[in-house]
Design an enzyme around this catalytic site. Structure first.
Site, short mmCIF file in Angstrom:
data_model
loop_
_atom_site.label_atom_id
_atom_site.label_comp_id
_atom_site.label_asym_id
_atom_site.label_seq_id
_atom_site.Cartn_x
_atom_site.Cartn_y
_atom_site.Cartn_z
N GLU A 32 8.60 -57.79 -37.95
CA GLU A 32 8.17 -56.47 -38.11
C GLU A 32 7.56 -55.82 -36.79
O GLU A 32 7.26 -56.92 -35.89
CB GLU A 32 6.31 -56.56 -39.56
N THR A 34 10.00 -55.64 -34.53
CA THR A 34 10.39 -56.05 -33.60
C THR A 34 11.49 -55.08 -33.66
O THR A 34 12.51 -55.39 -32.53
CB THR A 34 10.83 -57.43 -34.52
N ASP A 35 12.15 -54.27 -34.64
CA ASP A 35 13.64 -53.90 -34.36
C ASP A 35 13.49 -52.82 -33.28
O ASP A 35 14.74 -53.03 -31.85
CB ASP A 35 13.89 -53.01 -35.35
N ALA A 120 4.33 -46.25 -48.88
CA ALA A 120 4.01 -46.98 -48.85
C ALA A 120 4.86 -48.61 -48.45
O ALA A 120 4.13 -49.54 -48.83
CB ALA A 120 4.49 -47.84 -51.14
N GLY A 121 5.36 -48.25 -47.36
CA GLY A 121 5.64 -48.95 -46.37
C GLY A 121 7.12 -49.69 -47.03
O GLY A 121 7.77 -50.46 -46.66
N SER A 124 10.22 -44.76 -47.67
CA SER A 124 10.63 -43.51 -48.93
C SER A 124 11.91 -42.72 -47.65
O SER A 124 12.59 -41.93 -48.51
CB SER A 124 10.32 -43.20 -49.95
N SER A 125 11.63 -42.32 -47.08
CA SER A 125 11.88 -41.44 -45.66
C SER A 125 13.05 -41.96 -45.49
O SER A 125 14.72 -40.98 -45.44
CB SER A 125 11.18 -41.00 -44.34
N ASP A 169 14.94 -49.60 -41.39
CA ASP A 169 15.10 -48.97 -42.85
C ASP A 169 16.09 -48.39 -43.16
O ASP A 169 16.78 -49.03 -43.73
CB ASP A 169 13.87 -48.28 -42.62
N TYR A 220 1.66 -45.25 -34.79
CA TYR A 220 3.37 -46.35 -34.10
C TYR A 220 3.98 -45.50 -33.32
O TYR A 220 4.49 -46.74 -32.69
CB TYR A 220 4.62 -45.59 -35.38
C1 GLA Z 1 8.96 -48.69 -40.45
C2 GLA Z 1 9.85 -48.02 -39.06
C3 GLA Z 1 11.25 -49.75 -38.55
C4 GLA Z 1 10.38 -50.41 -38.19
C5 GLA Z 1 8.87 -50.50 -39.64
C6 GLA Z 1 7.99 -51.52 -38.56
O1 GLA Z 1 9.15 -48.94 -41.23
O2 GLA Z 1 10.63 -47.00 -39.17
O3 GLA Z 1 11.80 -48.80 -37.57
O4 GLA Z 1 9.49 -50.72 -36.62
O5 GLA Z 1 8.22 -49.63 -39.13
O6 GLA Z 1 8.82 -53.63 -38.79
#
Ligand code: GLA
Length: 382
Positions: A32, A34-35, A120-121, A124-125, A169, A220
């Site tokens: 998480e 890390t991207d 909700a993480g 959706s976007s 995502d 973020y």
């Molecule tokens: C969101 C971002 C992703 C990633 C996660 C955390 O979903 O869109 O790119 O950074 O948070 O791992």
């Protein structure tokens, strides 16, 4: 999801039928934040998705309708004509990003809807960006690859939504495969499918129903800036370090005292998390789910104490998971609300979901929601 309502609405609004496309939300087993640091992630597409029915209309305007909000809008595809509705910016942004890559898109009619829970993480976007991107690519024969469509979705977030997100995502929404996670190297975008069907275990999400909004408050983006500042400091002595992915814990230690303490501790989390993902992949190869679970708990600890993206509701669910003997549990996605992801032995699943949900409701007076995870396919035409 039953798509009849989308079809009916499209027909009643525009007097004909369009073509239906879909792209899914996602889970992430581990890796998480890390991207955007060039590290690894291990996401899978889910069976909850965004849908769009769409048809070129031969005009120079887009007519769009969000079924779940019962809201129409209209906009042209010029940079100055950005729609004011939040949801429409995703559609507009995708078109603009495609245009910047030299592709011509003319007006179209579109109805969108979906069953990825918002905030909700579960992305959706990204699911919306990828459904629209995939649809336009197909309808207007634009010739983008799935990888390019993912990058277009990410650019939409950066330039039209204001979240400087990583690629996870959108990548999984475009390239997901039934029954498999993707181990993605976010620096090179090389990836491999990792079949995921743990014997005797299940994945379940518990939604705190505390909505997270990554754009709001800029928290973020602030995490990303912390990491970038530390990289800049390390790079003074080690110019080969371009991202935290390139840095070791020893190199980080060298800049202790020279960087802000908060930036430092966040970067420590990221470097550890990248290694945790690699260790988890090794454990997965050996079907060692106890180690996978242990790593998930460590990630939660790091996200909560070092990266500061958890909240009391998520921490409470994590404690509940420990109490009911769940193998692994952690906050999933960007954080600040949304879901925990739980790896749980099949025979413990029902008790955990029931007891944890009841305790949660008692504590916060919010009814949480549980979702079984079914790993599904990426973007497609229906
Ligand atoms: C969101 C971002 C992703 C990633 C996660 C955390 O979903 O869109 O790119 O950074 O948070 O791992």
């Amino acid at each position: 999801m039953d798509t009849t309502k989308i079809k009916e609405k499209f027909n009643s609004l525009y007097g004909e039928d369009g073509v239906l496309y879909t792209s899914p939300g996602r889970i992430n087993l581990i890796g998480e934040h890390t991207d955007y640091n060039g590290g690894f992630v291990l996401p899978g597409a889910v069976d909850k998705a965004m849908y769009c029915e769409i048809k070129p209309n031969g005009r120079d305007k887009v007519r769009a309708f969000a079924l779940d909000l019962n809201e129409p809008t209209e906009f042209s595809l010029h940079e100055e004509d950005k729609p004011k509705e939040g949801w429409a910016k995703y559609i507009f942004g995708v078109c603009r990003e495609m245009n910047k890559k030299g592709r011509e898109i003319s007006g179209f009619d579109i109805v969108i809807s979906g069953d990825v829970p918002l905030g909700a993480g579960m992305s959706s976007s990204a699911a919306l960006e990828c459904a629209v991107g995939f649809a336009l690519n197909d309808l207007f024969s634009l010739g983008f690859t799935r990888r390019e469509l993912a990058l277009i979705g990410q650019a939409t977030e950066h330039n039209y939504v204001g979240v400087k997100c990583g690629i996870m995502d959108q990548f999984i929404s475009c390239l997901g495969k039934k029954g498999s996670l993707i181990r993605l190297d976010c620096r090179s975008l090389e990836y491999e499918y990792v079949p995921f069907a743990p014997k005797g275990y299940k994945l379940v999400l518990i939604n705190t129903c505390v909505e997270h909004n990554l754009a709001a408050g800029g928290e973020y983006n602030k995490r990303r800036e912390s990491c970038e500042r530390v990289v800049a400091e390390i790079a003074k002595k080690h110019p080969e370090v371009k991202l935290l992915r390139d840095a070791t814990l020893d190199q980080l230690k060298e800049v202790k005292g020279k960087t802000d303490a908060t930036d430092y501790i966040r970067s420590e989390f990221v470097i550890e998390e990248i290694q945790r993902l690699l260790d988890t992949c090794e454990a997965l190869q050996k079907n060692d789910y106890e180690t996978v679970g242990k790593k998930m708990y460590e990630t939660h600890e790091g996200l909560s104490k070092k990266y500061s993206v958890s909240c009391p509701e998520l921490d409470f669910l994590n404690e509940q998971a420990k109490k009911y003997g769940v193998t692994g549990s952690r906050v999933m996605g960007g954080g600040f609300g949304g879901c925990t992801i739980n790896l749980v032995k099949e025979d413990k699943m029902d008790e955990f979901v029931k007891e944890a949900s009841e305790a949660y409701e008692k504590e916060f007076h919010i009814k949480p929601k549980a979702y079984d995870v079914v790993i599904g396919d990426g973007a497609r035409k229906l």
